[in-house]
Scaffold this motif. Structure first.
Motif, PDB file in Angstrom:
ATOM      1  N   ARG A 144       0.847  -1.192   0.000  1.00 17.90           N
ATOM      2  CA  ARG A 144       0.000   0.000   0.000  1.00 17.90           C
ATOM      3  C   ARG A 144       0.885   1.245   0.000  1.00 17.90           C
ATOM      4  NH1 ARG A 144      -4.631  -0.905   4.694  1.00 17.90           N
ATOM      5  NH2 ARG A 144      -5.516  -2.877   3.902  1.00 17.90           N
ATOM      6  N   LEU A 177      -6.019   7.625   6.092  1.00 22.36           N
ATOM      7  CA  LEU A 177      -7.449   7.624   5.786  1.00 22.36           C
ATOM      8  C   LEU A 177      -8.267   7.668   7.073  1.00 22.36           C
ATOM      9  CD1 LEU A 177      -7.930   5.034   2.904  1.00 22.36           C
ATOM     10  CD2 LEU A 177      -8.480   7.452   2.814  1.00 22.36           C
ATOM     11  N   GLN A 234     -10.805  -0.349   4.762  1.00 21.61           N
ATOM     12  CA  GLN A 234      -9.694  -0.596   3.846  1.00 21.61           C
ATOM     13  C   GLN A 234      -9.411  -2.091   3.756  1.00 21.61           C
ATOM     14  OE1 GLN A 234      -6.180   2.070   3.936  1.00 21.61           O
ATOM     15  NE2 GLN A 234      -7.038   2.915   5.825  1.00 21.61           N
ATOM     16  N   LEU A 245     -13.905   2.812  -3.685  1.00 24.52           N
ATOM     17  CA  LEU A 245     -12.752   3.283  -4.451  1.00 24.52           C
ATOM     18  C   LEU A 245     -11.778   2.128  -4.595  1.00 24.52           C
ATOM     19  CD1 LEU A 245     -10.834   5.398  -5.710  1.00 24.52           C
ATOM     20  CD2 LEU A 245     -10.074   5.932  -3.368  1.00 24.52           C
ATOM     21  N   VAL A 279      -8.103   1.356  -5.878  1.00 24.97           N
ATOM     22  CA  VAL A 279      -6.869   2.071  -6.205  1.00 24.97           C
ATOM     23  C   VAL A 279      -5.912   1.092  -6.876  1.00 24.97           C
ATOM     24  CG1 VAL A 279      -4.964   3.467  -5.347  1.00 24.97           C
ATOM     25  CG2 VAL A 279      -7.196   3.553  -4.198  1.00 24.97           C
ATOM     26  N   ARG A 316      -9.595  12.003   3.627  1.00 25.62           N
ATOM     27  CA  ARG A 316     -10.195  11.574   2.369  1.00 25.62           C
ATOM     28  C   ARG A 316      -9.132  11.552   1.270  1.00 25.62           C
ATOM     29  NH1 ARG A 316     -13.351  10.635   5.702  1.00 25.62           N
ATOM     30  NH2 ARG A 316     -15.604  10.966   5.741  1.00 25.62           N
ATOM     31  N   PRO A 317      -9.224  10.604   0.305  1.00 24.93           N
ATOM     32  CA  PRO A 317      -8.227  10.522  -0.773  1.00 24.93           C
ATOM     33  C   PRO A 317      -8.402  11.645  -1.799  1.00 24.93           C
ATOM     34  CG  PRO A 317      -9.915   8.833  -1.046  1.00 24.93           C
ATOM     35  CD  PRO A 317     -10.196   9.499   0.266  1.00 24.93           C
ATOM     36  N   PRO A 320     -15.170   7.889  -0.386  1.00 22.33           N
ATOM     37  CA  PRO A 320     -15.599   6.490  -0.440  1.00 22.33           C
ATOM     38  C   PRO A 320     -15.925   5.946   0.951  1.00 22.33           C
ATOM     39  CG  PRO A 320     -13.229   6.580  -0.480  1.00 22.33           C
ATOM     40  CD  PRO A 320     -13.705   8.018  -0.474  1.00 22.33           C
ATOM     41  N   THR A 362     -15.506   2.516   1.215  1.00 20.62           N
ATOM     42  CA  THR A 362     -14.563   1.393   1.202  1.00 20.62           C
ATOM     43  C   THR A 362     -13.463   1.701   0.201  1.00 20.62           C
ATOM     44  OG1 THR A 362     -16.311  -0.207   1.723  1.00 20.62           O
ATOM     45  CG2 THR A 362     -14.263  -1.086   0.810  1.00 20.62           C
ATOM     46  N   VAL A 363     -12.226   1.369   0.555  1.00 21.06           N
ATOM     47  CA  VAL A 363     -11.097   1.476  -0.372  1.00 21.06           C
ATOM     48  C   VAL A 363     -10.481   0.093  -0.528  1.00 21.06           C
ATOM     49  CG1 VAL A 363      -8.794   2.433  -0.784  1.00 21.06           C
ATOM     50  CG2 VAL A 363     -10.593   3.880   0.186  1.00 21.06           C
ATOM     51  N   TRP A 368      -7.254  -1.619  -2.017  1.00 21.53           N
ATOM     52  CA  TRP A 368      -5.914  -1.321  -2.517  1.00 21.53           C
ATOM     53  C   TRP A 368      -5.461  -2.447  -3.444  1.00 21.53           C
ATOM     54  CZ3 TRP A 368      -4.401   3.457  -1.690  1.00 21.53           C
ATOM     55  CH2 TRP A 368      -4.829   4.132  -0.557  1.00 21.53           C
TER      56      TRP A 368
END
Length: 404
Positions: free
Chosen positions: A159, A166, A172, A189, A191, A292-293, A303, A305-306, A308
């Motif tokens: 990551r 975050l 995550q 999101l 990534v 926040r991203p 989001p 949920t992220v 990775w």
């Protein structure tokens, strides 16, 4: 298969353990293969074929477990002929599913009666001047003349450093932890726009989730994967992946540098498929602003949920040997470790060819390692010595890491 008994009192590791007032089992084998995934099984097939004694050490409870833990809709990108290990074709009509691959690996191990020890893990690999010493999490010791590390190159998710910034309310997870779209709320999101990220984003969007995919487009193969043209061209493509795009050729080295920078091109899905599924595309995630991203164009996302999908790295932290470069990567040539004779690696990304980290490249790389093992000498049956200082319940266990 461990047969016979042998006093190992002349071995430095055995003498050190004998001085400790603990119950321990010490076993010896000519060759230890660490990792019981597809790489370890391919190596085991070739060792079994020439009749040498060895053991495969695997942390999982069952062969194929690494595949069963991936997301539900995962499919391989190789047709059956190119998704098969040496000696046994996979029985499926098209691109194998996650479960088909897992079941195939289990059948493969049974078919060739490969000596796998499950539910074990190596916590330290060292060399005592006489042989390799594999120390296990339950305290047992395996001594080996030669060791093949077949744990693969995708054990440790990577990551970005700012992921920890975050907001705690944002869930995550890494690609390796993703299972199915129904487990997540809207506003996801993803990534990393490579193969895994694109697959997961499409899976989420098709289930009605508002999905954003972040990262530059890594390129794509020019033809749909299911097209007749791809099936007809596959023999030529496989030959190129195995023999042309290698670290021994200029084009292979160029491709290696490109993959290190941008990842591999999309194989199953294309840019149009991502758009058709309703996935929103954005650029790089560059920082975290108030939890926040933030995208490189200044947009701040919100989001719930992220996921990775920003790559993996090998986990060789348990190897206590001088075989690593300044960048932390294993120093090896075609899987033969530099600086420690008798140590080998199988299943690393671009170990020799672009196919080395996939099922397609394992047979070629395993054959090369078999020749290297043979040059150092392959001994007969493995032997066992057990020195319990107190009564010990249950069977003697050895250990290893799952993977490959």
């Amino acid at each position: 298969m461990l047969t016979g008994r042998h006093q190992l009192s002349g071995n430095p590791a055995a003498r050190r353990i004998a001085r400790q007032d603990v119950a321990v089992a010490i076993t010896h084998t000519p060759i230890a293969v660490v990792g019981g995934g597809q790489a370890g099984l391919a190596m085991g097939y070739h060792l079994r074929r020439i009749g040498v004694s060895f053991v495969i050490l695997d942390a999982a409870a069952r062969t194929g477990e690494a595949w069963r833990s991936r997301w539900d809709t995962l499919r391989l990108f190789s047709l059956p002929r190119y998704a098969s290990l040496p000696g046994l074709p996979i029985q499926t009509a098209s691109y194998p599913t996650r479960d088909e691959m897992a079941d195939y690996l289990e059948r493969y191990a049974e078919c060739f009666d490969l000596p796998i020890r499950h539910r074990t893990r190596v916590r330290r690999l060292s060399h005592d001047g006489s042989c390799f010493v594999l120390e296990t999490t339950d305290g047992d010791i395996l001594l080996a003349d030669q060791v093949v590390v077949a744990t693969g190159g995708h054990l440790r998710p990577v990551r970005p450093d700012f992921a920890g910034e975050l907001d705690p309310s944002i869930r995550q997870l890494d690609a390796i932890d993703y299972r199915r779209a129904t487990e997540y709320a809207d506003d996801v999101l993803v990534v990393g726009a490579g193969t895994a990220g694109s697959d997961i984003a499409i899976d989420l969007a098709r289930q009605g989730h508002r999905t954003v995919l972040a990262g530059p487009h890594p390129g794509e193969i020019p033809l749909p994967l299911d097209s007749l043209a791809v099936r007809l061209l596959m023999p030529l493509v496989a030959h190129a992946l195995l023999h042309l795009f290698t670290l021994s050729t200029p084009m292979g080295r160029r491709l290696h540098r490109r993959i290190q920078r941008r990842g591999t091109p999309l194989i199953r899905y294309r840019r149009s498929d991502i758009a058709a599924a309703g996935v929103r595309r954005v650029g790089y995630i560059v920082r975290i602003v108030e939890g926040r991203p933030q995208v490189d164009d200044g947009t701040i996302l919100d989001p719930r949920t992220v996921v990775w999908c920003t790559g993996f790295a090998p986990d060789h932290s348990w190897i206590d040997l001088p075989v690593f470069g300044r960048d932390g990567r294993v120093r090896q040539r075609r899987g033969v470790a530099c600086g420690r004779p008798g140590l080998y690696f199988l299943g690393l990304s671009f170990q020799h060819s672009v196919a080395s980290g996939a099922v397609l490249g394992l047979d070629q790389d395993a054959r090369y390692l078999l020749r290297a093992l043979s040059r150092r000498g392959l001994r007969g049956p493995a032997v066992t010595a057990v020195r319990p200082s107190t009564p010990r319940a249950g069977p003697i266990a050895a250990t290893g890491l799952a993977g490959g």
